[in-house]
Design a protein around this motif. Structure first.
Motif, PDB file in Angstrom:
ATOM      1  N   LYS A 165       0.814  -1.220   0.000  1.00 40.92           N
ATOM      2  CA  LYS A 165       0.000   0.000   0.000  1.00 40.92           C
ATOM      3  C   LYS A 165       0.851   1.275   0.000  1.00 40.92           C
ATOM      4  N   ILE A 166       2.131   1.108  -0.306  1.00 47.88           N
ATOM      5  CA  ILE A 166       3.027   2.257  -0.344  1.00 47.88           C
ATOM      6  C   ILE A 166       3.833   2.215  -1.637  1.00 47.88           C
ATOM      7  N   ASN A 167       3.853   3.319  -2.353  1.00 46.53           N
ATOM      8  CA  ASN A 167       4.742   3.478  -3.500  1.00 46.53           C
ATOM      9  C   ASN A 167       5.911   4.363  -3.104  1.00 46.53           C
ATOM     10  N   LYS A 168       6.988   4.265  -3.850  1.00 48.71           N
ATOM     11  CA  LYS A 168       8.109   5.166  -3.596  1.00 48.71           C
ATOM     12  C   LYS A 168       8.635   5.694  -4.925  1.00 48.71           C
ATOM     13  N   MET A 169       9.194   6.892  -4.875  1.00 49.13           N
ATOM     14  CA  MET A 169       9.724   7.519  -6.079  1.00 49.13           C
ATOM     15  C   MET A 169      10.927   8.374  -5.717  1.00 49.13           C
ATOM     16  N   PRO A 170      11.887   8.499  -6.642  1.00 48.56           N
ATOM     17  CA  PRO A 170      13.042   9.372  -6.390  1.00 48.56           C
ATOM     18  C   PRO A 170      12.634  10.827  -6.555  1.00 48.56           C
ATOM     19  N   LEU A 171      13.249  11.684  -5.783  1.00 52.26           N
ATOM     20  CA  LEU A 171      12.971  13.114  -5.880  1.00 52.26           C
ATOM     21  C   LEU A 171      14.269  13.886  -5.684  1.00 52.26           C
ATOM     22  N   TYR A 172      14.541  14.788  -6.614  1.00 49.47           N
ATOM     23  CA  TYR A 172      15.688  15.674  -6.479  1.00 49.47           C
ATOM     24  C   TYR A 172      15.229  16.958  -5.796  1.00 49.47           C
ATOM     25  N   THR A 173      15.921  17.340  -4.745  1.00 48.38           N
ATOM     26  CA  THR A 173      15.580  18.542  -3.994  1.00 48.38           C
ATOM     27  C   THR A 173      16.714  19.551  -4.094  1.00 48.38           C
ATOM     28  N   HIS A 174      16.388  20.766  -4.473  1.00 50.20           N
ATOM     29  CA  HIS A 174      17.389  21.831  -4.555  1.00 50.20           C
ATOM     30  C   HIS A 174      17.620  22.411  -3.162  1.00 50.20           C
ATOM     31  N   LEU A 175      18.875  22.521  -2.780  1.00 48.25           N
ATOM     32  CA  LEU A 175      19.230  23.063  -1.467  1.00 48.25           C
ATOM     33  C   LEU A 175      20.129  24.281  -1.640  1.00 48.25           C
ATOM     34  N   LEU A 176      19.861  25.312  -0.859  1.00 49.80           N
ATOM     35  CA  LEU A 176      20.764  26.453  -0.776  1.00 49.80           C
ATOM     36  C   LEU A 176      21.764  26.182   0.341  1.00 49.80           C
ATOM     37  N   TYR A 177      23.030  26.489   0.093  1.00 50.71           N
ATOM     38  CA  TYR A 177      24.083  26.214   1.082  1.00 50.71           C
ATOM     39  C   TYR A 177      24.684  27.526   1.571  1.00 50.71           C
ATOM     40  N   GLY A 178      24.903  27.602   2.888  1.00 49.10           N
ATOM     41  CA  GLY A 178      25.524  28.793   3.476  1.00 49.10           C
ATOM     42  C   GLY A 178      24.642  30.018   3.363  1.00 49.10           C
ATOM     43  N   VAL A 179      23.434  29.935   3.904  1.00 49.67           N
ATOM     44  CA  VAL A 179      22.435  30.996   3.746  1.00 49.67           C
ATOM     45  C   VAL A 179      22.557  32.022   4.876  1.00 49.67           C
ATOM     46  N   GLU A 180      22.676  33.291   4.501  1.00 51.53           N
ATOM     47  CA  GLU A 180      22.635  34.398   5.458  1.00 51.53           C
ATOM     48  C   GLU A 180      21.392  35.227   5.167  1.00 51.53           C
ATOM     49  N   LEU A 181      20.614  35.535   6.193  1.00 48.65           N
ATOM     50  CA  LEU A 181      19.362  36.272   6.020  1.00 48.65           C
ATOM     51  C   LEU A 181      19.342  37.513   6.903  1.00 48.65           C
ATOM     52  N   LEU A 182      18.795  38.583   6.357  1.00 49.60           N
ATOM     53  CA  LEU A 182      18.505  39.792   7.125  1.00 49.60           C
ATOM     54  C   LEU A 182      17.007  40.044   6.998  1.00 49.60           C
ATOM     55  N   LEU A 183      16.293  39.898   8.105  1.00 50.76           N
ATOM     56  CA  LEU A 183      14.842  40.035   8.121  1.00 50.76           C
ATOM     57  C   LEU A 183      14.438  41.223   8.984  1.00 50.76           C
ATOM     58  N   HIS A 184      13.413  41.917   8.560  1.00 51.74           N
ATOM     59  CA  HIS A 184      12.779  42.957   9.371  1.00 51.74           C
ATOM     60  C   HIS A 184      11.287  42.651   9.439  1.00 51.74           C
ATOM     61  N   ILE A 185      10.746  42.681  10.634  1.00 55.95           N
ATOM     62  CA  ILE A 185       9.323  42.409  10.831  1.00 55.95           C
ATOM     63  C   ILE A 185       8.687  43.631  11.477  1.00 55.95           C
ATOM     64  N   GLU A 186       7.625  44.126  10.855  1.00 56.51           N
ATOM     65  CA  GLU A 186       6.890  45.283  11.368  1.00 56.51           C
ATOM     66  C   GLU A 186       5.534  44.817  11.886  1.00 56.51           C
ATOM     67  N   ALA A 187       5.222  45.194  13.132  1.00 60.57           N
ATOM     68  CA  ALA A 187       3.933  44.882  13.745  1.00 60.57           C
ATOM     69  C   ALA A 187       3.765  45.822  14.932  1.00 60.57           C
ATOM     70  N   GLU A 188       2.695  45.651  15.671  1.00 63.10           N
ATOM     71  CA  GLU A 188       2.528  46.449  16.878  1.00 63.10           C
ATOM     72  C   GLU A 188       3.687  46.173  17.826  1.00 63.10           C
ATOM     73  N   GLU A 189       4.118  47.222  18.550  1.00 56.57           N
ATOM     74  CA  GLU A 189       5.332  47.106  19.349  1.00 56.57           C
ATOM     75  C   GLU A 189       5.234  46.005  20.402  1.00 56.57           C
ATOM     76  N   ASN A 190       4.074  45.831  21.026  1.00 60.32           N
ATOM     77  CA  ASN A 190       3.951  44.770  22.044  1.00 60.32           C
ATOM     78  C   ASN A 190       4.128  43.386  21.415  1.00 60.32           C
ATOM     79  N   ILE A 191       3.680  43.221  20.163  1.00 60.79           N
ATOM     80  CA  ILE A 191       3.874  41.955  19.461  1.00 60.79           C
ATOM     81  C   ILE A 191       5.358  41.720  19.198  1.00 60.79           C
ATOM     82  N   LEU A 192       6.050  42.767  18.760  1.00 60.03           N
ATOM     83  CA  LEU A 192       7.476  42.637  18.471  1.00 60.03           C
ATOM     84  C   LEU A 192       8.275  42.316  19.726  1.00 60.03           C
TER      85      LEU A 192
END
Length: 235
Positions: free
Chosen positions: A96-123
């Protein structure tokens, strides 16, 4: 205006595109819905919290990972897929189980700069939960571990002079219509209609570092880094 500034590092990451099935393609940066969902999960939110997000980042290279995916033919299956590869044991013949190969693209050495804006109490609550967390962070897939290198509130103000993006970024399409970019329709939030998620989309251009932003096309934080929020949508 108060904004939460975050710097993250991920050794590998896959921000999978929604319609990528036979090949696990990744966005070059986490889409807005991924960052928004991560913030909501940290806050244990049971409702949508109005916020805006700025996403910038870079990665060293892109890899391709080969995986085996198991597909269950029925919702209730007693069988469990046991990986026997390399053990010298004859593979089990699943009914009741099938299997299949899947190629997955991966990013290596990721650096992120995020800014999130919301109400100050939430932040402030979000900052506290990040600083006091007792579990690891993931951004993207569960296995895409994220290290938080910076987490603090910052003041952002209007961009008064021309500013160059130090990292790749998502920028509203209206700001890059006549410049080099890769267009994306990124998911933001969804409503459920007849059991199906209906997403609100945000039109952005993915641009490389070095793009010049003019006054009115972004903001700047107290470290001098540009901040590019997505267009405000109906909440």
């Amino acid at each position: 205006m108060k904004t939460l500034r975050l710097k993250l590092f991920q050794e590998t990451a896959c921000y999978k595109k929604p319609l990528a099935f036979k090949v696990g393609e990744t966005y070059p940066l986490p889409p807005y819905s991924t960052v928004k969902g991560w913030a909501h999960a940290l806050l244990d939110a049971d409702r949508f919290i109005p916020m805006r997000v700025s996403v910038q980042g870079r990665y060293e290279t892109k890899l391709v990972d080969y995986q085996t995916h198991y597909l269950f033919k029925k919702r209730d299956v007693a069988e469990f897929p046991l990986v026997l590869n390399g053990l010298g044991i004859e593979s089990y013949n699943y009914q009741k189980i099938n299997k299949m190969p899947l190629y997955t693209h991966l990013l290596y050495g990721v650096e992120l700069l995020l800014h999130i804006e919301a109400e100050e109490n939430i932040l402030r609550e979000l900052q506290e939960r990040i600083e006091r967390a007792e579990e690891h962070f993931s951004l993207g897939r569960w296995e895409d571990l994220a290290r938080v290198d910076e987490c603090r509130l910052t003041e952002v103000g209007e961009l008064e002079d021309e500013k160059t993006l130090p990292m790749n970024a998502y920028v509203p399409r209206r700001s890059v219509m006549h410049k080099r970019h890769i267009p994306y329709q990124l998911n933001w939030k969804y409503d459920i209609h007849n059991g199906v998620r209906r997403w609100q989309k945000i039109s952005v251009g993915y641009v490389l570092a070095g793009l010049s932003l003019m006054p009115g096309q972004g903001l700047v934080d107290d470290k001098g880094d540009p901040v590019v929020f997505h267009d405000q949508l109906e909440q």
